[in-house]
Design a protein around this motif. Structure first.
Motif, PDB file in Angstrom:
ATOM      1  N   THR A 103       0.914  -1.332   0.086  1.00 57.66           N
ATOM      2  CA  THR A 103       0.023  -0.025   0.057  1.00 57.66           C
ATOM      3  C   THR A 103       0.794   1.214  -0.033  1.00 57.66           C
ATOM      4  OG1 THR A 103      -1.705  -1.205   1.194  1.00 57.66           O
ATOM      5  CG2 THR A 103      -1.707   1.311   1.200  1.00 57.66           C
ATOM      6  N   LEU A 104       1.985   1.403   0.876  1.00 61.90           N
ATOM      7  CA  LEU A 104       2.857   2.357   1.208  1.00 61.90           C
ATOM      8  C   LEU A 104       3.596   2.714  -0.311  1.00 61.90           C
ATOM      9  CD1 LEU A 104       4.311   4.717   2.477  1.00 61.90           C
ATOM     10  CD2 LEU A 104       5.885   2.955   3.472  1.00 61.90           C
ATOM     11  N   ALA A 105       4.015   1.744  -0.916  1.00 62.84           N
ATOM     12  CA  ALA A 105       4.619   1.772  -2.265  1.00 62.84           C
ATOM     13  C   ALA A 105       3.695   2.213  -3.373  1.00 62.84           C
ATOM     14  CB  ALA A 105       5.206   0.238  -2.702  1.00 62.84           C
ATOM     15  N   ALA A 106       2.548   1.607  -3.303  1.00 65.34           N
ATOM     16  CA  ALA A 106       1.382   2.313  -4.339  1.00 65.34           C
ATOM     17  C   ALA A 106       1.337   3.888  -4.159  1.00 65.34           C
ATOM     18  CB  ALA A 106       0.205   1.574  -4.278  1.00 65.34           C
ATOM     19  N   GLN A 107       1.214   4.368  -3.075  1.00 68.58           N
ATOM     20  CA  GLN A 107       1.079   5.571  -2.768  1.00 68.58           C
ATOM     21  C   GLN A 107       2.344   6.447  -3.231  1.00 68.58           C
ATOM     22  OE1 GLN A 107      -0.401   6.437   1.178  1.00 68.58           O
ATOM     23  NE2 GLN A 107      -2.278   5.043   1.026  1.00 68.58           N
ATOM     24  N   GLN A 108       3.534   5.976  -3.052  1.00 70.96           N
ATOM     25  CA  GLN A 108       4.645   6.851  -3.346  1.00 70.96           C
ATOM     26  C   GLN A 108       4.872   6.746  -4.997  1.00 70.96           C
ATOM     27  OE1 GLN A 108       7.400   4.008  -0.905  1.00 70.96           O
ATOM     28  NE2 GLN A 108       8.290   5.953  -0.224  1.00 70.96           N
ATOM     29  N   ARG A 109       4.516   5.546  -5.574  1.00 73.23           N
ATOM     30  CA  ARG A 109       4.523   5.450  -6.924  1.00 73.23           C
ATOM     31  C   ARG A 109       3.558   6.385  -7.725  1.00 73.23           C
ATOM     32  NH1 ARG A 109       6.738   1.132  -9.502  1.00 73.23           N
ATOM     33  NH2 ARG A 109       6.326  -0.342  -7.788  1.00 73.23           N
ATOM     34  N   TYR A 110       2.657   6.659  -7.178  1.00 74.83           N
ATOM     35  CA  TYR A 110       1.583   7.739  -7.659  1.00 74.83           C
ATOM     36  C   TYR A 110       1.983   8.985  -7.702  1.00 74.83           C
ATOM     37  CZ  TYR A 110      -3.104   9.631  -8.609  1.00 74.83           C
ATOM     38  OH  TYR A 110      -3.992  10.348  -9.425  1.00 74.83           O
ATOM     39  N   LEU A 111       2.526   9.542  -6.571  1.00 75.68           N
ATOM     40  CA  LEU A 111       3.145  11.028  -6.629  1.00 75.68           C
ATOM     41  C   LEU A 111       4.266  10.823  -7.554  1.00 75.68           C
ATOM     42  CD1 LEU A 111       2.978  13.833  -5.792  1.00 75.68           C
ATOM     43  CD2 LEU A 111       4.287  13.298  -3.607  1.00 75.68           C
ATOM     44  N   LEU A 112       5.041   9.903  -7.544  1.00 78.26           N
ATOM     45  CA  LEU A 112       6.564   9.988  -8.381  1.00 78.26           C
ATOM     46  C   LEU A 112       5.925   9.924  -9.944  1.00 78.26           C
ATOM     47  CD1 LEU A 112       8.753   7.043  -6.734  1.00 78.26           C
ATOM     48  CD2 LEU A 112       9.222   9.613  -7.159  1.00 78.26           C
ATOM     49  N   ALA A 113       4.952   9.286 -10.199  1.00 80.51           N
ATOM     50  CA  ALA A 113       4.423   9.444 -11.568  1.00 80.51           C
ATOM     51  C   ALA A 113       4.042  10.841 -12.041  1.00 80.51           C
ATOM     52  CB  ALA A 113       3.078   8.393 -11.785  1.00 80.51           C
ATOM     53  N   TRP A 114       3.506  11.449 -10.829  1.00 86.61           N
ATOM     54  CA  TRP A 114       2.736  12.945 -11.082  1.00 86.61           C
ATOM     55  C   TRP A 114       4.168  13.764 -11.354  1.00 86.61           C
ATOM     56  CZ3 TRP A 114      -2.060  13.778  -8.316  1.00 86.61           C
ATOM     57  CH2 TRP A 114      -3.168  14.753  -9.082  1.00 86.61           C
ATOM     58  N   VAL A 115       5.205  13.641 -10.380  1.00 88.27           N
ATOM     59  CA  VAL A 115       6.178  14.339 -10.458  1.00 88.27           C
ATOM     60  C   VAL A 115       7.131  14.046 -11.875  1.00 88.27           C
ATOM     61  CG1 VAL A 115       8.808  14.562  -9.754  1.00 88.27           C
ATOM     62  CG2 VAL A 115       6.813  14.671  -8.049  1.00 88.27           C
ATOM     63  N   LYS A 116       7.128  13.006 -12.389  1.00 88.46           N
ATOM     64  CA  LYS A 116       7.754  12.917 -13.736  1.00 88.46           C
ATOM     65  C   LYS A 116       7.034  13.216 -14.722  1.00 88.46           C
ATOM     66  CE  LYS A 116      10.029   8.400 -11.893  1.00 88.46           C
ATOM     67  NZ  LYS A 116      10.107   6.979 -12.120  1.00 88.46           N
ATOM     68  N   ALA A 117       5.719  13.534 -14.816  1.00 91.38           N
ATOM     69  CA  ALA A 117       4.984  13.909 -15.694  1.00 91.38           C
ATOM     70  C   ALA A 117       5.330  15.402 -15.828  1.00 91.38           C
ATOM     71  CB  ALA A 117       3.513  13.721 -15.604  1.00 91.38           C
ATOM     72  N   ARG A 118       5.398  16.180 -14.830  1.00 90.85           N
ATOM     73  CA  ARG A 118       5.727  17.631 -14.700  1.00 90.85           C
ATOM     74  C   ARG A 118       7.171  17.695 -15.024  1.00 90.85           C
ATOM     75  NH1 ARG A 118       4.497  17.910  -8.434  1.00 90.85           N
ATOM     76  NH2 ARG A 118       6.364  17.899  -7.441  1.00 90.85           N
ATOM     77  N   GLY A 119       8.065  16.872 -14.942  1.00 92.63           N
ATOM     78  CA  GLY A 119       9.590  17.182 -14.979  1.00 92.63           C
ATOM     79  C   GLY A 119      10.103  17.993 -13.616  1.00 92.63           C
ATOM     80  N   GLY A 120       9.397  17.785 -12.674  1.00 95.36           N
ATOM     81  CA  GLY A 120      10.142  18.518 -11.433  1.00 95.36           C
ATOM     82  C   GLY A 120      10.650  17.504 -10.364  1.00 95.36           C
ATOM     83  N   ARG A 121      10.952  18.060  -8.998  1.00 97.92           N
ATOM     84  CA  ARG A 121      11.127  17.016  -8.213  1.00 97.92           C
ATOM     85  C   ARG A 121      10.155  16.875  -7.048  1.00 97.92           C
ATOM     86  NH1 ARG A 121      16.353  15.430  -7.466  1.00 97.92           N
ATOM     87  NH2 ARG A 121      16.120  15.326  -5.077  1.00 97.92           N
ATOM     88  N   VAL A 122      10.165  16.094  -6.241  1.00 97.91           N
ATOM     89  CA  VAL A 122       9.282  15.772  -5.266  1.00 97.91           C
ATOM     90  C   VAL A 122       9.265  16.818  -4.217  1.00 97.91           C
ATOM     91  CG1 VAL A 122       8.459  14.598  -3.053  1.00 97.91           C
ATOM     92  CG2 VAL A 122       9.040  13.282  -5.407  1.00 97.91           C
ATOM     93  N   GLY A 123       8.225  17.500  -3.829  1.00 95.62           N
ATOM     94  CA  GLY A 123       8.112  18.415  -2.521  1.00 95.62           C
ATOM     95  C   GLY A 123       6.885  18.151  -2.002  1.00 95.62           C
ATOM     96  N   VAL A 124       7.209  18.021  -0.598  1.00 93.97           N
ATOM     97  CA  VAL A 124       6.087  17.688   0.428  1.00 93.97           C
ATOM     98  C   VAL A 124       5.963  19.013   1.245  1.00 93.97           C
ATOM     99  CG1 VAL A 124       5.876  15.345   0.103  1.00 93.97           C
ATOM    100  CG2 VAL A 124       7.552  16.168   1.652  1.00 93.97           C
ATOM    101  N   PRO A 125       4.635  19.418   1.966  1.00 89.43           N
ATOM    102  CA  PRO A 125       3.608  18.784   1.522  1.00 89.43           C
ATOM    103  C   PRO A 125       3.088  19.150  -0.067  1.00 89.43           C
ATOM    104  CG  PRO A 125       3.060  20.701   2.674  1.00 89.43           C
ATOM    105  CD  PRO A 125       4.420  20.478   2.791  1.00 89.43           C
ATOM    106  N   GLN A 126       2.492  18.292  -0.576  1.00 91.32           N
ATOM    107  CA  GLN A 126       1.691  18.547  -1.810  1.00 91.32           C
ATOM    108  C   GLN A 126       0.290  18.069  -1.811  1.00 91.32           C
ATOM    109  OE1 GLN A 126       3.195  19.684  -5.097  1.00 91.32           O
ATOM    110  NE2 GLN A 126       0.723  19.843  -4.957  1.00 91.32           N
ATOM    111  N   ALA A 127      -0.661  18.745  -2.378  1.00 91.68           N
ATOM    112  CA  ALA A 127      -1.786  18.654  -2.225  1.00 91.68           C
ATOM    113  C   ALA A 127      -2.495  18.751  -3.745  1.00 91.68           C
ATOM    114  CB  ALA A 127      -2.573  19.346  -1.304  1.00 91.68           C
ATOM    115  N   PHE A 128      -3.796  18.001  -3.872  1.00 93.61           N
ATOM    116  CA  PHE A 128      -4.438  18.458  -5.257  1.00 93.61           C
ATOM    117  C   PHE A 128      -5.889  18.286  -4.855  1.00 93.61           C
ATOM    118  CE2 PHE A 128      -0.617  16.191  -6.515  1.00 93.61           C
ATOM    119  CZ  PHE A 128      -0.056  17.160  -7.420  1.00 93.61           C
ATOM    120  N   VAL A 129      -6.493  19.572  -5.114  1.00 90.39           N
ATOM    121  CA  VAL A 129      -7.835  19.469  -4.936  1.00 90.39           C
ATOM    122  C   VAL A 129      -8.744  19.059  -6.310  1.00 90.39           C
ATOM    123  CG1 VAL A 129      -9.904  21.051  -4.487  1.00 90.39           C
ATOM    124  CG2 VAL A 129      -7.562  21.703  -3.544  1.00 90.39           C
ATOM    125  N   VAL A 130      -9.573  18.000  -6.162  1.00 95.99           N
ATOM    126  CA  VAL A 130     -10.005  17.295  -7.330  1.00 95.99           C
ATOM    127  C   VAL A 130     -11.452  17.376  -7.153  1.00 95.99           C
ATOM    128  CG1 VAL A 130      -9.938  15.239  -8.533  1.00 95.99           C
ATOM    129  CG2 VAL A 130      -8.003  15.920  -7.219  1.00 95.99           C
TER     130      VAL A 130
END
Length: 421
Positions: free
Chosen positions: A363-390
């Motif tokens: 479960t933890l790996a799935a949550q990490q992988r999800y934000l990593l995929a978002w980061v790779k799509a935008r070409g940046g680096r991980v920064g926390v906290p990160q939030a999205f209002v959907v």
């Protein structure tokens, strides 16, 4: 009508020349730093890029400053106001060196006034940052230094005013105000237009299962928040959001909290060669590795599993361990902290069994992988906290309309905005 003059070049005091050039030099440095801060703030607020300014192995050192409510005035980044201020001081310094024209009449007094104002604001911001943030933003500190140097330059220039015909001082003051207004207003307009013209890269589909959540009936919005247990800013923002749950619920917004320890937790589920950004650079963080962020993240997931409905309370208790000696998280410290949340989470083996289990690791790996995929799509680096209002329509997440946020204040603004109604 002849233009006023300060003196002939040979009569201009070395002190005045030195002060004017010192102001110009500090202004150039201030312009560069301010422009870079505008870029970082724009990325954090409008490009889903919360990476902040790099701080080596200790991670983003400016994330707290960028997310702070003090980072903007009247909806604009503080750095834009800084550019207008710095550019005006540079213009006045040039007027001192030119020694003629209406602007030269007010240049010395203008530099002194702006210098005192800039130093006072820098002092207030510096004290706030020192007392409130875990890390001082090096760019901000650099900007404070340029304002201090500008004040020194203004003190050296003091008294270098020409004798001019009546009315020239008023004309000079109007011109100085016009320089500030055009610079600041033009930048503000450009920033707003740019903000309206950009969008975040679309997030990957199928978000991971929600483990820690504050739900509502018939939700209209989901606040997806990614946190690291070793991140002081994450602790502060989650605490603020928990206090603001009535406001979120009043607008039909659910709070979904995902764990993102900035470290490789289990090579079986997320190998280290995948824990990288789009350029292949590792996304690990020194504090996360040395303080066992993975252990805390797994414990947070297990709280909800073993004591349903207490997940967010358990995460808050884990965040409080940031006040303990390093390493922040050990099995004994975690069990003691969570034992106050629910008896079932104290010593006895159930929590340890869950933490060591494959379900929690997956479960933890799935949550990490999800934000990593978002980061790779935008070409940046991980920064926390990160939030999205959907937005949520007919029970379905509209991920293509996700709005980024890096602070609780920004989240609440997005949730309560008329467009969200």
């Amino acid at each position: 009508m002849t233009e006023p003059t300060i003196a002939t070049p040979s009569e201009l005091a070395p002190r005045v020349r030195a002060g004017a050039w010192l102001t110009l030099a500090s202004g150039l440095a201030g312009l560069f730093v301010s422009a870079w801060l505008v870029r970082l703030k724009f990325g954090a607020d409008h490009l889903c890029d919360a990476s902040g300014c790099p701080g080596g192995d200790d991670g983003p050192a400016c994330a707290e400053a960028l997310a702070s409510g003090w980072s903007q005035v009247l909806g604009l980044p503080l750095a834009i106001w800084s550019i207008g201020h710095v550019f005006t001081t540079m213009w006045l310094a040039v007027a001192v060196l030119r020694r003629r024209g209406p602007l030269a009449e007010v240049a010395a007094r203008g530099l002194l006034g702006l210098g005192v104002f800039g130093f006072a604001v820098s002092l207030a911001l510096g004290v706030h940052a020192f007392t409130s943030f875990a890390h001082m933003c090096p760019l901000c500190v650099g900007l404070y230094a340029t304002y201090t140097v500008a004040l020194v330059g203004a003190l050296l220039v003091r008294g270098a005013a020409p004798t001019c015909p009546e009315g020239h001082a008023k004309v000079g003051a109007v011109r100085a105000a016009l320089v500030w207004a055009l610079t600041t207003g033009g930048l503000a307009l450009a920033y707003q237009l740019a903000a309206r013209s950009v969008t975040c890269p679309p997030p990957p589909p199928d978000p991971p299962p929600v483990t820690l959540a504050a739900t509502v009936d018939d939700p209209r919005l989901a606040v997806m928040l990614f946190v690291d247990p070793t991140c002081p800013l994450c602790r502060r923002e989650l605490h603020f959001l928990q206090q603001s749950l009535p406001r979120l619920r009043a607008h039909g917004a659910e709070l979904w909290v995902y764990m993102f320890p900035r470290a490789v937790c289990d090579e079986r589920y997320l190998p280290s060669h995948e824990f990288v950004d789009g350029d292949g650079k590792p996304q690990t963080h020194g504090d996360a590795r040395s303080n066992n962020a993975c252990l805390a993240a797994l414990a947070a997931l297990c709280v909800e599993r073993l004591a349903p409905g207490r997940g967010l309370d358990g995460l808050a208790a884990l965040f409080d361990l940031q006040d303990t000696e390093a390493p922040r998280f050990t099995t004994d410290k975690v069990e003691r902290a969570l034992g106050d949340v629910a008896d079932v989470l104290g010593p006895g083996g159930r929590l340890r069994t869950c933490i060591d289990g494959e379900d929690a690791a997956a479960t933890l790996a799935a949550q990490q992988r999800y934000l990593l995929a978002w980061v790779k799509a935008r070409g940046g680096r991980v920064g926390v906290p990160q939030a999205f209002v959907v937005p949520i329509e007919a029970g379905e997440l509209r991920l293509g309309e996700a709005m980024p946020a890096t602070s609780a204040g920004k989240i609440l603004k997005l949730v309560e905005a008329p467009a969200a109604e």
